[in-house]
Design a protein around this motif. Structure first.
Motif, PDB file in Angstrom:
ATOM      1  N   ALA A 271     -52.530 -14.319 -27.327  1.00 45.69           N
ATOM      2  CA  ALA A 271     -52.339 -13.965 -25.919  1.00 45.69           C
ATOM      3  C   ALA A 271     -52.872 -15.069 -25.014  1.00 45.69           C
ATOM      4  CB  ALA A 271     -53.041 -12.645 -25.600  1.00 45.69           C
ATOM      5  N   GLY A 272     -52.028 -15.514 -24.101  1.00 45.10           N
ATOM      6  CA  GLY A 272     -52.440 -16.513 -23.125  1.00 45.10           C
ATOM      7  C   GLY A 272     -52.432 -17.942 -23.621  1.00 45.10           C
ATOM      8  N   ASP A 273     -52.096 -18.162 -24.892  1.00 43.70           N
ATOM      9  CA  ASP A 273     -52.049 -19.541 -25.381  1.00 43.70           C
ATOM     10  C   ASP A 273     -50.910 -20.311 -24.724  1.00 43.70           C
ATOM     11  OD1 ASP A 273     -54.253 -19.142 -26.994  1.00 43.70           O
ATOM     12  OD2 ASP A 273     -53.066 -18.698 -28.776  1.00 43.70           O
ATOM     13  N   ILE A 274     -49.813 -19.600 -24.430  1.00 43.81           N
ATOM     14  CA  ILE A 274     -48.745 -20.151 -23.602  1.00 43.81           C
ATOM     15  C   ILE A 274     -48.467 -19.108 -22.523  1.00 43.81           C
ATOM     16  CG2 ILE A 274     -47.785 -21.553 -25.478  1.00 43.81           C
ATOM     17  CD1 ILE A 274     -45.516 -19.568 -25.698  1.00 43.81           C
ATOM     18  N   PRO A 275     -47.823 -19.483 -21.412  1.00 47.31           N
ATOM     19  CA  PRO A 275     -47.642 -18.531 -20.314  1.00 47.31           C
ATOM     20  C   PRO A 275     -46.940 -17.244 -20.730  1.00 47.31           C
ATOM     21  CG  PRO A 275     -47.118 -20.735 -19.574  1.00 47.31           C
ATOM     22  CD  PRO A 275     -47.311 -20.817 -21.072  1.00 47.31           C
ATOM     23  N   GLU A 276     -47.419 -16.124 -20.189  1.00 46.93           N
ATOM     24  CA  GLU A 276     -46.827 -14.814 -20.422  1.00 46.93           C
ATOM     25  C   GLU A 276     -46.245 -14.252 -19.136  1.00 46.93           C
ATOM     26  OE1 GLU A 276     -50.070 -12.668 -22.157  1.00 46.93           O
ATOM     27  OE2 GLU A 276     -49.863 -13.727 -24.064  1.00 46.93           O
ATOM     28  N   SER A 277     -46.125 -15.109 -18.136  1.00 47.78           N
ATOM     29  CA  SER A 277     -45.562 -14.688 -16.858  1.00 47.78           C
ATOM     30  C   SER A 277     -44.628 -15.785 -16.363  1.00 47.78           C
ATOM     31  CB  SER A 277     -46.671 -14.426 -15.836  1.00 47.78           C
ATOM     32  OG  SER A 277     -47.530 -15.540 -15.725  1.00 47.78           O
ATOM     33  N   ILE A 278     -43.712 -15.359 -15.497  1.00 49.17           N
ATOM     34  CA  ILE A 278     -42.779 -16.301 -14.892  1.00 49.17           C
ATOM     35  C   ILE A 278     -42.820 -16.118 -13.385  1.00 49.17           C
ATOM     36  CG2 ILE A 278     -41.285 -16.525 -16.914  1.00 49.17           C
ATOM     37  CD1 ILE A 278     -39.363 -14.484 -15.643  1.00 49.17           C
ATOM     38  N   ILE A 279     -42.493 -17.205 -12.682  1.00 55.12           N
ATOM     39  CA  ILE A 279     -42.500 -17.178 -11.228  1.00 55.12           C
ATOM     40  C   ILE A 279     -41.239 -17.843 -10.695  1.00 55.12           C
ATOM     41  CG2 ILE A 279     -45.012 -17.053 -10.940  1.00 55.12           C
ATOM     42  CD1 ILE A 279     -45.000 -20.122 -10.554  1.00 55.12           C
ATOM     43  N   ASP A 280     -40.877 -17.430  -9.507  1.00 49.66           N
ATOM     44  CA  ASP A 280     -39.761 -18.029  -8.787  1.00 49.66           C
ATOM     45  C   ASP A 280     -40.225 -19.395  -8.290  1.00 49.66           C
ATOM     46  OD1 ASP A 280     -37.855 -18.832  -6.919  1.00 49.66           O
ATOM     47  OD2 ASP A 280     -37.737 -16.879  -5.948  1.00 49.66           O
TER      48      ASP A 280
END
Length: 151
Positions: free
Chosen positions: A57-66
């Motif tokens: 968890a959190g090693d690579i992004p787990e969220s996306i943004i505009d």
């Protein structure tokens, strides 16, 4: 008081969902806050106990943004249970241009987006093209079975 909106989607594989939905929405993976190499490092600095973080968890992004800052942040929260029922909400990806655009043009735009998203991991459930309705749309599922429409 200012309010922001985050859409949180439960899933089993956040990285797969980040990759798919970044492609589908034209978003980008959200980089960790300044001064932190990963989200996991950020959470550790914030005092989140290691026991609360699943492996990876959190090693690579787990969220996306505009990238233009207009749309909401989307966070893919890893949960142990699998999806078990139809969504009560879904995304409509409006790519056709609306009813002012000729139906054949809207259909081409929808088909091109569907083809791109199938390549990215989506599954087509059905195409809606009822004569006389002026509607051309596709119902799809993301890699974890969440339904969405391309209109």
């Amino acid at each position: 008081m200012e309010m922001t909106v985050q859409l949180t989607i439960d899933c089993s594989d956040p990285q797969r969902m980040v990759t798919f939905w970044a492609e589908a929405l034209g978003y980008v993976p959200e980089p960790p806050p300044a001064g932190h190499t990963t989200w996991r490092a950020y959470w550790a600095a914030m005092g989140v106990p290691e026991a609360e973080l699943p492996a990876g968890a959190g090693d690579i992004p787990e969220s996306i943004i505009d990238p233009e800052g207009r749309g909401p942040r989307v966070w893919f929260q890893q949960v142990p249970e699998a999806k078990s029922a139809k969504n009560r909400w879904h995304f409509d990806l409006k790519v056709g241009g609306g009813r002012d655009v000729p139906l054949d043009v809207r259909a081409q735009r929808v088909d091109a987006t569907v083809e791109r998203l199938v390549t990215a991991g989506a599954t087509v459930l059905r195409i809606s093209n009822e004569p006389g309705t002026g509607l051309y749309a596709a119902a799809l599922q993301d890699p974890e079975g969440n339904e969405f429409d391309v209109v």
